[in-house]
Design a protein around this motif. Structure first.
Motif, PDB file in Angstrom:
ATOM      1  N   ARG A   1     -10.192 -27.440  -6.540  1.00 25.32           N
ATOM      2  CA  ARG A   1     -11.529 -27.192  -5.979  1.00 25.32           C
ATOM      3  C   ARG A   1     -11.683 -27.935  -4.657  1.00 25.32           C
TER       4      ARG A   1
ATOM      5  N   ASN B   1     -16.426 -18.401 -14.964  1.00 27.88           N
ATOM      6  CA  ASN B   1     -15.769 -19.707 -15.054  1.00 27.88           C
ATOM      7  C   ASN B   1     -15.826 -20.465 -13.737  1.00 27.88           C
ATOM      8  N   LYS B   2     -16.696 -20.014 -12.821  1.00 31.33           N
ATOM      9  CA  LYS B   2     -16.928 -20.618 -11.507  1.00 31.33           C
ATOM     10  C   LYS B   2     -15.744 -20.488 -10.555  1.00 31.33           C
ATOM     11  N   ARG B   3     -14.798 -19.635 -10.882  1.00 27.30           N
ATOM     12  CA  ARG B   3     -13.702 -19.347  -9.956  1.00 27.30           C
ATOM     13  C   ARG B   3     -14.184 -18.310  -8.967  1.00 27.30           C
ATOM     14  N   LYS B   4     -13.694 -18.398  -7.737  1.00 25.77           N
ATOM     15  CA  LYS B   4     -14.107 -17.474  -6.694  1.00 25.77           C
ATOM     16  C   LYS B   4     -12.995 -16.460  -6.443  1.00 25.77           C
ATOM     17  N   PHE B   5     -13.360 -15.201  -6.387  1.00 34.05           N
ATOM     18  CA  PHE B   5     -12.402 -14.128  -6.123  1.00 34.05           C
ATOM     19  C   PHE B   5     -12.769 -13.477  -4.799  1.00 34.05           C
TER      20      PHE B   5
ATOM     21  N   GLU C   1     -16.206 -10.131  -2.780  1.00 37.34           N
ATOM     22  CA  GLU C   1     -16.261 -11.569  -3.040  1.00 37.34           C
ATOM     23  C   GLU C   1     -17.221 -11.799  -4.208  1.00 37.34           C
ATOM     24  N   VAL C   2     -16.781 -12.563  -5.183  1.00 38.55           N
ATOM     25  CA  VAL C   2     -17.627 -12.821  -6.345  1.00 38.55           C
ATOM     26  C   VAL C   2     -17.193 -14.119  -7.018  1.00 38.55           C
ATOM     27  N   LYS C   3     -18.149 -14.808  -7.603  1.00 37.86           N
ATOM     28  CA  LYS C   3     -17.820 -15.976  -8.425  1.00 37.86           C
ATOM     29  C   LYS C   3     -17.797 -15.524  -9.873  1.00 37.86           C
ATOM     30  N   GLY C   4     -16.729 -15.839 -10.570  1.00 33.95           N
ATOM     31  CA  GLY C   4     -16.606 -15.487 -11.973  1.00 33.95           C
ATOM     32  C   GLY C   4     -17.426 -16.416 -12.850  1.00 33.95           C
TER      33      GLY C   4
ATOM     34  N   SER D   1      -3.849 -20.295  -7.373  1.00 35.03           N
ATOM     35  CA  SER D   1      -4.691 -21.340  -7.934  1.00 35.03           C
ATOM     36  C   SER D   1      -4.546 -22.584  -7.067  1.00 35.03           C
TER      37      SER D   1
END
Length: 67
Positions: free
Chosen positions: A37, A57-61, A52-55, A34
């Motif tokens: 931003r 909750n706007k978190r990026k994985f 790669e994906v944005k969750g 973590s």
């Protein structure tokens, strides 16, 4: 290749979920980091981004496979 260093400045991030098992016994085969931003994140070894994906909750994985 062996990873070199930490992917973000150490003063700006912390491990939010470590490698191993969750309390409910499920396996966790990665380390979640973590950070605030906008903090730059860099690869620590050669590899290829395989996911790669944005969750919601706007978190990026991001998942990187070793080269």
């Amino acid at each position: 290749m062996v990873p070199r260093g930490w992917p973000v400045d150490s003063g700006l991030a912390h491990v939010s979920s470590g490698f191993g098992s969750f309390r409910d016994g499920r396996s966790h085969q990665s380390v979640d980091i973590s950070r605030p931003r906008g903090t730059p994140v860099r690869a620590t070894a050669d590899g290829k981004v395989v996911f790669e994906v944005k969750g919601a909750n706007k978190r990026k994985f991001v998942s990187v496979e070793p080269a």
